[in-house]
Design a protein around this motif. Structure first.
Motif, PDB file in Angstrom:
ATOM      1  N   GLU A  76     -43.598 -12.637  44.099  1.00  0.00           N
ATOM      2  CA  GLU A  76     -44.006 -11.267  43.804  1.00  0.00           C
ATOM      3  C   GLU A  76     -42.853 -10.294  44.048  1.00  0.00           C
ATOM      4  OE1 GLU A  76     -48.798 -11.496  44.875  1.00  0.00           O
ATOM      5  OE2 GLU A  76     -47.327 -10.986  46.429  1.00  0.00           O
ATOM      6  N   LEU A  77     -42.106 -10.529  45.108  1.00  0.00           N
ATOM      7  CA  LEU A  77     -40.960  -9.661  45.401  1.00  0.00           C
ATOM      8  C   LEU A  77     -39.897  -9.784  44.316  1.00  0.00           C
ATOM      9  CD1 LEU A  77     -39.506  -7.705  47.265  1.00  0.00           C
ATOM     10  CD2 LEU A  77     -38.599  -9.678  48.528  1.00  0.00           C
ATOM     11  N   ALA A  78     -39.684 -11.017  43.834  1.00  0.00           N
ATOM     12  CA  ALA A  78     -38.679 -11.239  42.792  1.00  0.00           C
ATOM     13  C   ALA A  78     -39.055 -10.501  41.511  1.00  0.00           C
ATOM     14  CB  ALA A  78     -38.532 -12.735  42.522  1.00  0.00           C
ATOM     15  N   PHE A  79     -40.310 -10.613  41.100  1.00  0.00           N
ATOM     16  CA  PHE A  79     -40.737  -9.936  39.871  1.00  0.00           C
ATOM     17  C   PHE A  79     -40.796  -8.421  40.056  1.00  0.00           C
ATOM     18  CE2 PHE A  79     -42.440 -14.102  38.346  1.00  0.00           C
ATOM     19  CZ  PHE A  79     -41.772 -14.113  37.137  1.00  0.00           C
ATOM     20  N   THR A  80     -41.133  -7.975  41.266  1.00  0.00           N
ATOM     21  CA  THR A  80     -41.128  -6.537  41.534  1.00  0.00           C
ATOM     22  C   THR A  80     -39.706  -5.993  41.464  1.00  0.00           C
ATOM     23  OG1 THR A  80     -43.070  -6.758  42.978  1.00  0.00           O
ATOM     24  CG2 THR A  80     -41.778  -4.743  43.181  1.00  0.00           C
TER      25      THR A  80
ATOM     26  N   PRO B  31     -46.153   0.699  51.080  1.00  0.00           N
ATOM     27  CA  PRO B  31     -46.264  -0.682  50.590  1.00  0.00           C
ATOM     28  C   PRO B  31     -45.915  -1.738  51.621  1.00  0.00           C
ATOM     29  CG  PRO B  31     -44.297   0.377  49.722  1.00  0.00           C
ATOM     30  CD  PRO B  31     -45.096   1.445  50.391  1.00  0.00           C
ATOM     31  N   TRP B  32     -45.200  -1.385  52.676  1.00  0.00           N
ATOM     32  CA  TRP B  32     -44.827  -2.363  53.692  1.00  0.00           C
ATOM     33  C   TRP B  32     -46.044  -2.892  54.462  1.00  0.00           C
ATOM     34  CZ3 TRP B  32     -43.320   2.784  53.701  1.00  0.00           C
ATOM     35  CH2 TRP B  32     -43.990   3.623  54.600  1.00  0.00           C
ATOM     36  N   GLN B  33     -47.189  -2.220  54.303  1.00  0.00           N
ATOM     37  CA  GLN B  33     -48.383  -2.655  55.017  1.00  0.00           C
ATOM     38  C   GLN B  33     -49.067  -3.842  54.341  1.00  0.00           C
ATOM     39  OE1 GLN B  33     -50.843   0.857  55.347  1.00  0.00           O
ATOM     40  NE2 GLN B  33     -49.665   1.688  57.070  1.00  0.00           N
ATOM     41  N   ALA B  34     -48.662  -4.158  53.126  1.00  0.00           N
ATOM     42  CA  ALA B  34     -49.271  -5.268  52.379  1.00  0.00           C
ATOM     43  C   ALA B  34     -48.293  -6.438  52.283  1.00  0.00           C
ATOM     44  CB  ALA B  34     -49.670  -4.812  50.978  1.00  0.00           C
ATOM     45  N   ALA B  35     -48.798  -7.640  52.496  1.00  0.00           N
ATOM     46  CA  ALA B  35     -47.955  -8.835  52.406  1.00  0.00           C
ATOM     47  C   ALA B  35     -47.557  -9.087  50.952  1.00  0.00           C
ATOM     48  CB  ALA B  35     -48.697 -10.039  52.958  1.00  0.00           C
TER      49      ALA B  35
ATOM     50  N   HIS C 164     -51.555  -7.766  39.393  1.00  0.00           N
ATOM     51  CA  HIS C 164     -52.690  -8.044  40.272  1.00  0.00           C
ATOM     52  C   HIS C 164     -52.566  -7.307  41.600  1.00  0.00           C
ATOM     53  CE1 HIS C 164     -49.504 -10.909  41.264  1.00  0.00           C
ATOM     54  NE2 HIS C 164     -50.001 -10.942  42.497  1.00  0.00           N
ATOM     55  N   ARG C 165     -51.383  -6.809  41.904  1.00  0.00           N
ATOM     56  CA  ARG C 165     -51.163  -6.096  43.152  1.00  0.00           C
ATOM     57  C   ARG C 165     -51.539  -4.621  43.005  1.00  0.00           C
ATOM     58  NH1 ARG C 165     -48.477  -8.076  47.192  1.00  0.00           N
ATOM     59  NH2 ARG C 165     -47.790  -5.973  47.756  1.00  0.00           N
ATOM     60  N   HIS C 166     -51.629  -3.925  44.106  1.00  0.00           N
ATOM     61  CA  HIS C 166     -51.933  -2.498  44.102  1.00  0.00           C
ATOM     62  C   HIS C 166     -50.854  -1.769  43.301  1.00  0.00           C
ATOM     63  CE1 HIS C 166     -52.211   1.644  45.598  1.00  0.00           C
ATOM     64  NE2 HIS C 166     -53.457   1.364  45.951  1.00  0.00           N
ATOM     65  N   SER C 167     -51.260  -1.036  42.272  1.00  0.00           N
ATOM     66  CA  SER C 167     -50.294  -0.438  41.353  1.00  0.00           C
ATOM     67  C   SER C 167     -49.394   0.578  42.048  1.00  0.00           C
ATOM     68  CB  SER C 167     -51.021   0.219  40.175  1.00  0.00           C
ATOM     69  OG  SER C 167     -51.966   1.174  40.629  1.00  0.00           O
ATOM     70  N   GLY C 168     -49.950   1.413  42.921  1.00  0.00           N
ATOM     71  CA  GLY C 168     -49.134   2.410  43.606  1.00  0.00           C
ATOM     72  C   GLY C 168     -48.072   1.798  44.485  1.00  0.00           C
ATOM     73  N   GLN C 169     -48.439   0.724  45.206  1.00  0.00           N
ATOM     74  CA  GLN C 169     -47.479   0.054  46.072  1.00  0.00           C
ATOM     75  C   GLN C 169     -46.402  -0.643  45.261  1.00  0.00           C
ATOM     76  OE1 GLN C 169     -50.010  -2.458  48.457  1.00  0.00           O
ATOM     77  NE2 GLN C 169     -50.481  -0.834  49.919  1.00  0.00           N
TER      78      GLN C 169
ATOM     79  N   LEU D  89     -43.194   5.919  48.477  1.00  0.00           N
ATOM     80  CA  LEU D  89     -43.171   5.084  49.673  1.00  0.00           C
ATOM     81  C   LEU D  89     -44.020   5.729  50.777  1.00  0.00           C
ATOM     82  CD1 LEU D  89     -39.443   3.910  49.895  1.00  0.00           C
ATOM     83  CD2 LEU D  89     -41.445   2.451  49.537  1.00  0.00           C
ATOM     84  N   VAL D  90     -43.845   7.036  50.948  1.00  0.00           N
ATOM     85  CA  VAL D  90     -44.639   7.758  51.952  1.00  0.00           C
ATOM     86  C   VAL D  90     -46.113   7.764  51.578  1.00  0.00           C
ATOM     87  CG1 VAL D  90     -45.047  10.025  53.001  1.00  0.00           C
ATOM     88  CG2 VAL D  90     -42.701   9.207  52.657  1.00  0.00           C
ATOM     89  N   LEU D  91     -46.387   7.904  50.282  1.00  0.00           N
ATOM     90  CA  LEU D  91     -47.775   8.001  49.826  1.00  0.00           C
ATOM     91  C   LEU D  91     -48.522   6.675  49.915  1.00  0.00           C
ATOM     92  CD1 LEU D  91     -49.975   9.752  48.485  1.00  0.00           C
ATOM     93  CD2 LEU D  91     -49.026   9.088  46.264  1.00  0.00           C
ATOM     94  N   TRP D  92     -47.872   5.576  49.503  1.00  0.00           N
ATOM     95  CA  TRP D  92     -48.575   4.294  49.388  1.00  0.00           C
ATOM     96  C   TRP D  92     -48.257   3.304  50.510  1.00  0.00           C
ATOM     97  CZ3 TRP D  92     -52.512   4.756  46.479  1.00  0.00           C
ATOM     98  CH2 TRP D  92     -52.479   5.540  45.324  1.00  0.00           C
TER      99      TRP D  92
END
Length: 291
Positions: A69-73, A60-64, A171-176, A55-58
Motif C-alpha cells: 500500500e505504501l509503494a502504490f501510495t 494518516p500516521w494513525q492508520a497501519a 480501499h483505504r481512507h481517501s483523505g489519508q 496531514l493535520v486534518l486526516w
C-alpha cells in the motif's frame, strides 16, 4: 426549497464548488505567483502547503499501512507531483481552459481502456479530434506554444497514471491516502521549485499567498469531491467533472481575461462532450484528482 430537492442539489453543488474553487485557485496562482516565483515554485508551494493541511486534518500516521500500500501510495503521489508540476509549467504559455482540455485526455483514456467497450473508443476519437484542432501541427494555425502543449500532454499522462495507482489503494481512507500522496508529490515539486526559493525569502508574504492557493486549489476541492462522491453515483460524478475544461475556460476569461478563438472553444466543447459520453457509457472509473 423542499428538503428533497435540497438533498438532490447538494452533491451537484459540491462538485461545482470543487471545480470552481480549483479554477479560482489556479487563476490566482497564475496571476500573482507565477510572475515572482515561476510555475515550478508555485507548484512546490501548492503541494507543500496542501500536504501539511491534509496531514493535520486526516492524521494518516494513525492508520497501519502495508508495504504494498505504501509503494502504490508513493507512486500515486509522485505521479500527482509530476501532473501538478507539468500542468503549471504548461500554464506559463497556453490558456488555462485549453491546458485542462488537453490534460483531460489522460483520465478519459484510462476510463475508456478500463471499459474495453468498442463504442467507448468513439469518445477518445472525439477528444483527439478536438485536440488536433488546436495542437501546433504543420498547417494548423493554432497559435499555441509547442512547449506548453507538451507539458500539458505529460500532465495528461501523469493524470492517467495517478488514477491507475490511486485505484490500487482506493480501499483505504481517501483523505489519508491523499495526505500521504501529497507528501510524495511534494518530494517531486519542491526540489524543482527550490530554484525560486530566493524570491520567496525576498517576499515572505508569498508564503501566505501560496497557502491561500493551496487551500483554494487543492485542499478545498479535494474535500468537496470526497463529500460529493459519498452522495453521487460514480457515473454521475464523472459526468459533472467532465465539465471542468469549460468551467476552467470561463473562470480564466473572467479572472485572467484569457480570450479563446472559436476553434479553441469548439475543441473544449468536444473535450467536454467526450468526457460526458465516456462517463455515461463506460464502466465505473472515476476522474477524481483534478490538476
Amino acid at each position: 426549497m423542499p428538503s428533497s430537492l435540497a438533498h438532490r442539489l447538494v452533491p451537484f453543488l459540491l462538485v461545482l464548488g470543487s471545480i470552481v474553487s480549483l479554477g479560482i485557485g489556479t487563476s490566482l496562482a497564475k496571476e500573482f505567483l507565477f510572475p515572482l516565483i515561476g510555475a515550478a515554485g508555485t507548484s512546490a508551494l501548492r503541494t507543500g502547503f496542501s500536504a501539511i493541511i491534509l496531514l493535520v486534518l486526516w492524521r494518516p500516521w494513525q492508520a497501519a499501512m502495508t508495504r504494498r500500500e505504501l509503494a502504490f501510495t508513493a507512486l500515486y503521489g509522485m505521479t500527482l507531483g509530476v501532473m501538478n508540476l507539468c500542468f503549471y509549467l504548461a500554464l506559463k504559455t497556453i490558456p488555462f481552459g485549453l491546458a485542462v482540455a488537453i490534460e483531460f485526455i489522460g483520465p478519459l483514456t484510462v476510463t475508456v481502456l478500463y471499459s474495453r467497450k468498442l463504442t467507448d473508443f468513439v469518445w477518445i476519437v472525439l477528444a483527439v479530434g478536438g485536440m488536433l484542432m488546436i495542437l501546433p501541427l504543420r498547417g494548423n494555425q493554432s497559435g499555441l506554444d509547442l512547449t506548453g502543449v507538451i507539458y500539458s500532454l505529460v500532465a495528461a499522462f501523469g493524470w492517467g497514471l495517478y488514477i491507475v495507482f490511486g485505484k490500487k489503494v482506493s480501499h483505504r481512507h481517501s483523505g489519508q491516502t491523499v495526505a500521504i500522496g501529497l507528501v510524495f508529490a511534494s518530494a517531486v515539486t519542491i526540489p524543482v521549485g527550490m530554484t525560486d526559493a530566493g524570491a520567496i525569502i525576498s517576499h515572505p508574504y508569498l508564503l501566505l499567498v501560496g497557502l491561500l492557493v493551496a487551500v483554494i486549489s487543492s485542499s478545498l476541492p479535494m474535500t468537496l469531491e470526497m463529500a460529493a462522491l459519498k452522495r453521487l453515483p460514480h457515473k454521475t460524478f464523472g459526468i459533472l467533472v467532465s465539465m471542468e475544461p469549460a468551467v476552467a475556460a470561463a473562470v480564466a476569461y473572467l479572472l485572467l481575461a484569457e480570450n479563446l478563438t472559436l476553434i479553441q472553444i469548439l475543441a473544449i466543447a468536444l473535450s467536454v462532450t467526450a468526457g460526458v459520453g465516456s462517463a455515461i457509457t463506460a464502466r465505473t472509473y472515476t476522474h477524481t484528482g483534478a490538476e
